[in-house]
Design a protein around this motif. Structure first.
Motif, PDB file in Angstrom:
ATOM      1  N   GLU A 317       0.831  -1.204   0.000  1.00 17.47           N
ATOM      2  CA  GLU A 317       0.000   0.000   0.000  1.00 17.47           C
ATOM      3  C   GLU A 317       0.868   1.258   0.000  1.00 17.47           C
ATOM      4  O   GLU A 317       0.557   2.243  -0.677  1.00 17.47           O
ATOM      5  N   GLY A 320       2.201   1.934  -3.406  1.00 14.63           N
ATOM      6  CA  GLY A 320       1.183   2.565  -4.251  1.00 14.63           C
ATOM      7  C   GLY A 320       1.105   4.065  -4.019  1.00 14.63           C
ATOM      8  O   GLY A 320       0.948   4.851  -4.964  1.00 14.63           O
ATOM      9  N   ASN A 383       7.011   2.930  -9.880  1.00 20.60           N
ATOM     10  CA  ASN A 383       6.153   1.865 -10.405  1.00 20.60           C
ATOM     11  C   ASN A 383       6.830   0.503 -10.277  1.00 20.60           C
ATOM     12  O   ASN A 383       6.193  -0.498  -9.905  1.00 20.60           O
ATOM     13  N   GLN A 386       6.712  -0.603  -6.809  1.00 20.94           N
ATOM     14  CA  GLN A 386       5.351  -1.046  -6.502  1.00 20.94           C
ATOM     15  C   GLN A 386       5.140  -2.487  -6.970  1.00 20.94           C
ATOM     16  O   GLN A 386       4.555  -3.312  -6.249  1.00 20.94           O
ATOM     17  N   ALA A 513      -2.878   4.811 -11.640  1.00 23.48           N
ATOM     18  CA  ALA A 513      -2.007   3.715 -11.247  1.00 23.48           C
ATOM     19  C   ALA A 513      -2.810   2.438 -11.100  1.00 23.48           C
ATOM     20  O   ALA A 513      -3.980   2.467 -10.725  1.00 23.48           O
ATOM     21  N   THR A 515      -4.417  -0.955  -9.681  1.00 18.95           N
ATOM     22  CA  THR A 515      -4.886  -1.326  -8.352  1.00 18.95           C
ATOM     23  C   THR A 515      -4.109  -2.535  -7.869  1.00 18.95           C
ATOM     24  O   THR A 515      -4.266  -3.639  -8.372  1.00 18.95           O
TER      25      THR A 515
END
Length: 529
Positions: A317, A320, A383, A386, A513, A515
């Motif tokens: 999280e 993100g 990214n 992530q 972005a 999910t």
């Protein structure tokens, strides 16, 4: 007159339109070059059961007092959870993460500085400032002094307006990492509980191995005395005496090796509980030890009960939110500045109002326009991190599920093996008794007695080792399910330096972005049901 008024209004309209267009361009143009984010590869779904096994209860919710049912072991675990140095180090990591939350929290609020200063300047007469000072006069008609003193008392305010939630997203990401740090410490705490219990049961197993050798030495010494008596009666040979004596010496030597193992096992426990080497108090029960029955629950319970999974979820999280923070760098930033204070060349005029009053107000709107490669690179790196967090989350879940499956299978297999080995032991004990009686009646050779005794000794050692492995598998299954979090010094076994009421709630805005937030345990339970 009317023509002048109309011209002034038209001029203001033109300026307003120009300003509006400039602001629109500053807002829109930077967002045109935002790269497209990559999505993660599809992960495997969590199975509904552990190899077909499912139960309504879960051993992870059983406290250590009830699960182990051994006050001595519980006391050692409590000491470890409060005195273990690794947990203390991780506690400081939590404190560092807590301070980082406070730092990020203040970043989106105005910064106010208050200060005072004094200086003296001597300007050259052949400079612009020096010549102006000679020409200008004070309100009372006198010239400015040379050198020129200057006294200042002022307050300055600077504020980056968090238009795109960049600073608040950064704060929320750090809050998640702070909570993840506490989960990481809790996972180490569950592992510490299992390590202390494992070493404790290994210590009990070593005690039983020592008892087994003492029993075998006593039995073999009786056979040695009988072999000597037979030799003196001319019914036996020196060979039988030597073989029995060699067997006695071998077992006496093995006792010293086991004694060293006991010392090392005690000191491993002492190290885990944060104390210097000393004897470890322990129970005398071993073979009859029956820990709390294991209940696996359902696999989705791992999402709630395993601290390492919760830590990976929070990191996912937070990653993100890091993407949203990096995305905001493409858009303009609005900075406001203001200052107010008093300034005078003489201290007696410093606080005269409004003559000595000074103030300023300024603002700027800045946006990247050309050469945005560095911002794009950081955005794509966020990214990539992530995606790494997503794969790590999936890996941790897979590892947790595999651990539970393997360890539960080990519990079942060793439990069945113990039942068979117990039958083997009964048969070998009967064979030793029969061989001893036959040897005393001169109906079998001494080698039959030696082999029977050796087989019994080895079988007992194997039985002790199997029992130890069974207990170790039960303890590790308990830990793999998430058991071992207890109330020892902090509420709910969790170290929280900042009160929960002061922790800001992370907010994840809806953006482009992908999910990557994992499904909640409640939703997983509904799917399994």
């Amino acid at each position: 007159m009317n023509l002048v008024a109309h011209a002034s209004v038209a001029k203001h309209k033109t300026w307003a339109i120009t300003t509006l267009v400039a602001c629109t361009l500053l807002t829109v143009l930077p967002g045109c070059g935002i790269p497209t984010l990559r999505n993660p590869l599809a992960g495997r779904e969590l199975p509904d059961t552990f190899n077909g096994e499912i139960s309504g209860e879960n051993s992870a919710h059983v406290g250590i007092e009830e699960f182990f049912n051994d006050p001595i072991l519980t006391n050692l675990i409590t000491q470890g959870l409060t005195e273990n140095y690794q947990l203390k180090i991780l506690g400081e990591d939590i404190e560092i993460a807590n301070n980082e939350v406070l730092r990020r929290r203040g970043a989106y609020l105005p910064f106010v500085n208050i200060g005072a200063g004094a200086r003296t300047d001597k300007f050259s007469s052949f400079t612009l400032l020096g010549s102006d000072n000679r020409l200008n006069t004070l309100p009372n008609g006198t010239n400015f002094p040379s050198p020129l003193p200057n006294f200042l008392v002022a307050a300055n305010v600077s504020w980056q307006v968090d238009i795109w939630r960049q600073l608040r997203n950064s704060r929320d990401a750090q809050v998640l990492r702070y909570l993840g740090t506490t989960d990481g410490r809790n996972y180490v705490a569950t592992r510490l509980v299992a390590d202390i219990a494992e070493n404790y049961y290994q210590l009990l197993a070593l005690d039983k191995r020592m008892e087994n050798l003492d029993r075998m030495i006593a039995l073999q010494e009786k056979s040695l005395e009988f072999a000597k008596a037979r030799k003196e009666g001319a019914r036996g040979t020196e060979l039988a005496v030597q073989r029995f004596e060699a067997e006695v010496r071998k077992n006496q030597s093995d006792k010293l090796v086991i004694k060293q193992g006991i010392i090392e096992a005690e000191n491993r426990i002492n190290f885990l509980v944060g104390r210097y080497p000393q004897p470890v108090e322990r129970s005398t029960e071993f073979f009859d030890l029956n820990l709390h029955p294991l209940s696996l629950g359902v696999p989705c319970d791992l999402l709630l009960n395993r601290p390492d999974i919760r830590q990976a979820e929070r990191e996912l999280e937070a990653a993100g939110l890091d993407v949203q923070v990096a995305r905001a760098d493409f858009y303009p930033k609005l900075n406001l500045y203001a200052g107010v204070g008093y300034e005078a060349f003489n201290a007696k005029y410093l606080f005269m109002t409004p003559q000595s009053l000074v103030y300023n107000v300024a603002g700027d709107l800045v946006a990247p326009l050309i050469n945005k490669k560095a911002i794009q690179a950081e955005y794509m790196n966020a990214n990539a991190r992530q995606l790494q967090a997503m794969y790590e989350y999936q890996r941790v879940i897979l590892n947790a599920f595999t651990e539970v499956t393997n360890r539960m299978a080990k519990v079942q297999n060793y439990t069945t093996s113990l039942e068979i080995k117990k039958q083997q032991l009964d048969a070998l004990e009967a064979s030793v008794d029969s061989a001893t009686k036959l040897f005393q009646g001169a109906r079998v050779e001494y080698m039959d007695v030696l082999f029977a005794q050796r087989d019994l000794r080895d079988a007992r050692m194997t039985y002790i080792e199997a029992k130890n492995e069974q207990l170790s598998a039960i303890v590790n299954t308990y830990q793999a399910l998430g058991g071992g979090l207890v109330n020892f010094q902090y509420p709910n076994g969790v170290v929280v330096s900042m009160p929960e009421s002061e922790l800001p709630s992370p907010t994840i805005p809806k953006e482009e972005a992908p999910t990557l937030v994992p499904p909640t345990p409640e939703k997983a339970k509904e799917q399994n049901d």
